[in-house]
Design a protein around this motif. Structure first.
Motif: not given
Length: 345
Positions: A184, A203, A205, A270-272, A287, A290-291, A294, A306, A308
């Motif tokens: 990612g 991305s 995770s 973005i995946y998490v 996580e 990722a935030k 974001k 996104y 989450g």
């Protein structure tokens, strides 16, 4: 020893064990001969762009891997290729390509996510990224690991090799890059250094914040360099991780979170999950990364997609919100149709 140094020793130990470790999605493919592309066996690919094929091509006509060597990265390297089921039906048809980057310490042949074989609209290529290559040209090329120019290998060798050997649409519009965990990071990093190559990046995770806000992930990089065999210097890839007198400038330069402006004109996904809120699960740490990305995208008014999915309860029965293949399979089942739509638009 201070409380802070004790905390980071604990973080390094935890990250060495879990962060960036991609869970294999299944067994390797069965062996098969490398013969002419007749729809019954893998196509014969021609060496070039610094890549030399060695060993035997393994797999079937539409799902196989080759093994290559290159002066840019020491050792042998697998490149997995998944062709649309109808690839041989229309010799005049060309396809967009998604490059899928694996996590650490995985290998392309372990990327057997069922979702990767569902598309009849695009080619998927999974190049080797090493156990801890970090999708970068390392600062130190004289370690026990040998040459480690992963960025050059992928962007200047693998991509033109694929375009020369397969019926691709060799344009930015028809090229995407996605990855899990360490991959990612690679996906966003490559889209930032070469936005002319990719129209979409994703991305899953990912370790996508290497700033001082995510020192835990910096320490994961260090732990992988020192902990995997052969052990190399902690500064081998990106130099010093410590923010003292700007010693960490290389980490800041490759940090996706600090350079989201470079993604203007690139579709970002973005995946998490949240790892169940437990620091023992790597997803807890990514996580936060990722935030941060974001927030940076929001601050610059850049669009993105996104997801989450928290503990995974709304993401599928195989996902528990952790850093694992069950969740990444669900990510891919959402991402792949979206890539197909973007390519077709």
């Amino acid at each position: 020893m201070t409380k802070t140094s004790s905390r980071w020793r604990m973080v390094v130990a935890v990250m060495a064990a879990v962060v960036g470790l991609a869970v294999p999605a299944g067994p390797a493919l069965a062996a098969g001969p490398a013969v002419a592309a007749d729809g019954a066996a893998p196509p014969v690919l021609t060496d070039g762009f610094g890549l030399t094929q060695v060993d035997t091509t393994v797999g079937g006509a539409t799902n196989f891997y080759i093994t290559v060597t290159t002066p840019e990265v020491a050792g042998k390297h697998h490149i997995k290729i998944i062709l649309p089921s109808g690839y041989y039906d229309d010799p005049g048809r060309r396809y967009p390509v998604t490059y899928f980057l694996h996590g650490s310490p995985d290998d392309p042949i372990q990327q057997n996510y069922p979702a990767l074989t569902t598309s009849n609209q695009m080619i998927t290529v999974v190049p080797d990224g090493g156990a801890r290559g970090w999708y970068a040209n390392w600062l130190n090329q004289k370690t026990a690991a040998g040459a480690q120019n992963w960025e050059t290998f992928h962007l200047k060798q693998v991509i033109p090799f694929i375009d020369a050997n397969l019926r691709t649409i060799a344009t930015k519009k028809a090229r995407a890059i996605a990855g899990i965990s360490m991959g990612g990071f690679g996906a966003l990093h490559y889209a930032q250094v070469r936005p002319d190559l990719f129209s979409q990046t994703a991305s899953l995770s990912g370790d996508i914040d290497l700033s001082v806000r995510s020192m835990d992930l910096r320490m994961a990089v260090v732990a992988s360099l020192v902990g995997y065999s052969p052990s190399v210097d902690s500064d081998a890839a990106f130099g010093s991780p410590y923010p003292v007198f700007n010693a960490d400038w290389r980490f800041n330069e490759v940090d996706p979170a600090q350079h989201v402006d470079r993604l203007a004109g690139v579709g970002v996904s973005i995946y998490v999950g949240n790892g169940g809120g437990s620091p023992a699960d790597p997803e807890f740490w990514v996580e936060g990364a990722a935030k941060h990305v974001k927030d940076s995208l929001d601050a610059r008014g850049l669009p993105y997609y996104y997801v989450g999915y928290g503990d995974g309860s709304a993401w599928g029965s195989q996902c528990n919100g952790g850093h694992n293949s069950g969740c990444w399979e669900q990510d891919l089942r959402d991402l792949i149709p979206r890539l197909e739509t973007a390519f077709a638009s």
